[in-house]
Design a protein around this motif. Structure first.
Motif, mmCIF file in Angstrom:
data_model
loop_
_atom_site.group_PDB
_atom_site.id
_atom_site.type_symbol
_atom_site.label_atom_id
_atom_site.label_comp_id
_atom_site.label_asym_id
_atom_site.label_seq_id
_atom_site.Cartn_x
_atom_site.Cartn_y
_atom_site.Cartn_z
ATOM 1 N N ARG A 43 1.043 -10.958 -3.931
ATOM 2 C CA ARG A 43 0.059 -10.132 -4.642
ATOM 3 C C ARG A 43 -0.582 -10.908 -5.792
ATOM 4 N N GLN A 44 0.227 -11.642 -6.534
ATOM 5 C CA GLN A 44 -0.296 -12.400 -7.672
ATOM 6 C C GLN A 44 -1.267 -13.481 -7.214
ATOM 7 N N GLY B 14 2.009 -9.442 7.569
ATOM 8 C CA GLY B 14 0.715 -9.591 6.915
ATOM 9 C C GLY B 14 0.709 -10.761 5.947
ATOM 10 N N ASP B 15 1.833 -10.950 5.238
ATOM 11 C CA ASP B 15 1.961 -12.070 4.306
ATOM 12 C C ASP B 15 1.878 -13.404 5.056
ATOM 13 N N VAL B 16 2.583 -13.465 6.185
ATOM 14 C CA VAL B 16 2.609 -14.691 6.987
ATOM 15 C C VAL B 16 1.206 -15.020 7.490
ATOM 16 N N MET B 17 0.527 -14.004 8.022
ATOM 17 C CA MET B 17 -0.820 -14.227 8.536
ATOM 18 C C MET B 17 -1.763 -14.691 7.433
ATOM 19 N N PHE B 18 -1.627 -14.080 6.258
ATOM 20 C CA PHE B 18 -2.461 -14.460 5.115
ATOM 21 C C PHE B 18 -2.264 -15.929 4.777
ATOM 22 N N ALA B 19 -1.007 -16.350 4.654
ATOM 23 C CA ALA B 19 -0.719 -17.741 4.286
ATOM 24 C C ALA B 19 -1.177 -18.704 5.373
ATOM 25 N N SER C 255 -3.723 -5.025 0.236
ATOM 26 C CA SER C 255 -3.512 -3.652 0.684
ATOM 27 C C SER C 255 -2.265 -3.500 1.535
ATOM 28 N N THR C 256 -1.598 -4.625 1.879
ATOM 29 C CA THR C 256 -0.416 -4.530 2.744
ATOM 30 C C THR C 256 0.845 -5.157 2.159
ATOM 31 N N SER D 142 11.863 2.020 6.611
ATOM 32 C CA SER D 142 11.683 1.042 5.544
ATOM 33 C C SER D 142 11.680 -0.372 6.103
ATOM 34 N N THR D 143 12.599 -0.632 7.056
ATOM 35 C CA THR D 143 12.676 -1.949 7.674
ATOM 36 C C THR D 143 11.396 -2.267 8.412
ATOM 37 N N SER D 144 10.876 -1.260 9.114
ATOM 38 C CA SER D 144 9.639 -1.444 9.865
ATOM 39 C C SER D 144 8.480 -1.747 8.928
ATOM 40 N N ALA D 145 8.421 -1.006 7.807
ATOM 41 C CA ALA D 145 7.348 -1.219 6.834
ATOM 42 C C ALA D 145 7.456 -2.602 6.220
ATOM 43 N N ALA D 146 8.701 -3.007 5.900
ATOM 44 C CA ALA D 146 8.916 -4.328 5.304
ATOM 45 C C ALA D 146 8.530 -5.426 6.285
ATOM 46 N N SER D 147 8.885 -5.220 7.565
ATOM 47 C CA SER D 147 8.558 -6.204 8.595
ATOM 48 C C SER D 147 7.052 -6.323 8.757
#
Length: 200
Positions: free
Chosen positions: A179-180, A58-63, A171-172, A48-53
């Motif tokens: 997401r919003q 992905g969020d950081v790269m997007f921003a 998707s990630t 779970s930690t790995s998935a969250a990381s």
């Protein structure tokens, strides 16, 4: 009488021994079950930690990619607003783009600070719909109807890059805020793409 009592005592002792062994077996099973659960817990937690990381990365790269992408869209909007050759429709769309994307930049920069990530990132021109310096220079000197055509073609390509990036993070991401915003970018910019294609 003594023999009956003796048999009862032996029977009771045997029953006690059986119960004791059964209890030990139960404890062992419980311990085994707990060990199994304990072993499963850390594995599940690690996963779970790995998935969250991975999701946050992905969020950081997007921003980090979307901030300079939005900045260039605002720069293109400013070029349109400063050019007398820009049509009324182009000017209206340019103001709409500035009004939507500037607050989004502030939001994403706030997230990056919250996540302890750099708020700036280098993004290659030509990737993700980004215009090159040569493209921007040509836009700034364009005049007449050619300016409107060039601006619309460039902004359509720019928007398509943003939509692709937003769809990728959808998707990630596991963050409802990301997401919003990503969905808002997809919906809003696809609508503007349709409008600009109609204007062409």
């Amino acid at each position: 009488m003594f023999r009956v009592t003796r048999h009862l005592v032996l029977a009771g002792a045997g029953l006690a021994a059986v119960l004791a062994l059964s209890a030990c077996g139960s404890d062992t099973d419980s311990a085994g079950s707990m060990t199994g659960m304990s072993g499963h817990g850390p594995n599940s937690s690690t996963s779970s930690t790995s998935a969250a990381s991975s999701s946050r990365a992905g969020d950081v790269m997007f921003a980090q990619m979307m901030v300079p992408h939005h900045r260039q869209a605002i720069e293109m909007a400013d070029v349109a607003l400063a050019n007398d050759a820009a049509s009324g429709q182009v000017r209206t769309l340019a103001e709409q783009i500035k009004g939507a994307q500037d607050p989004e930049i502030q939001t994403m920069q706030g997230w990056l600070r919250e996540w302890g990530a750099p708020t700036t990132a280098t993004m290659d021109h030509g990737s993700g719909g980004m215009m090159s310096e040569q493209d921007m220079a040509a836009l700034k000197v364009a005049q007449g109807p050619e300016f409107n055509r060039m601006w619309l073609h460039m902004m359509i390509e720019h928007h398509q890059g943003a939509v692709t990036q937003a769809q990728d993070v959808l998707s990630t991401t596991a963050d409802p805020r990301v997401r919003q915003l990503a969905q808002s970018i997809v919906d809003g910019q696809q609508k503007e793409i349709t409008t600009m294609k109609g204007m062409l």
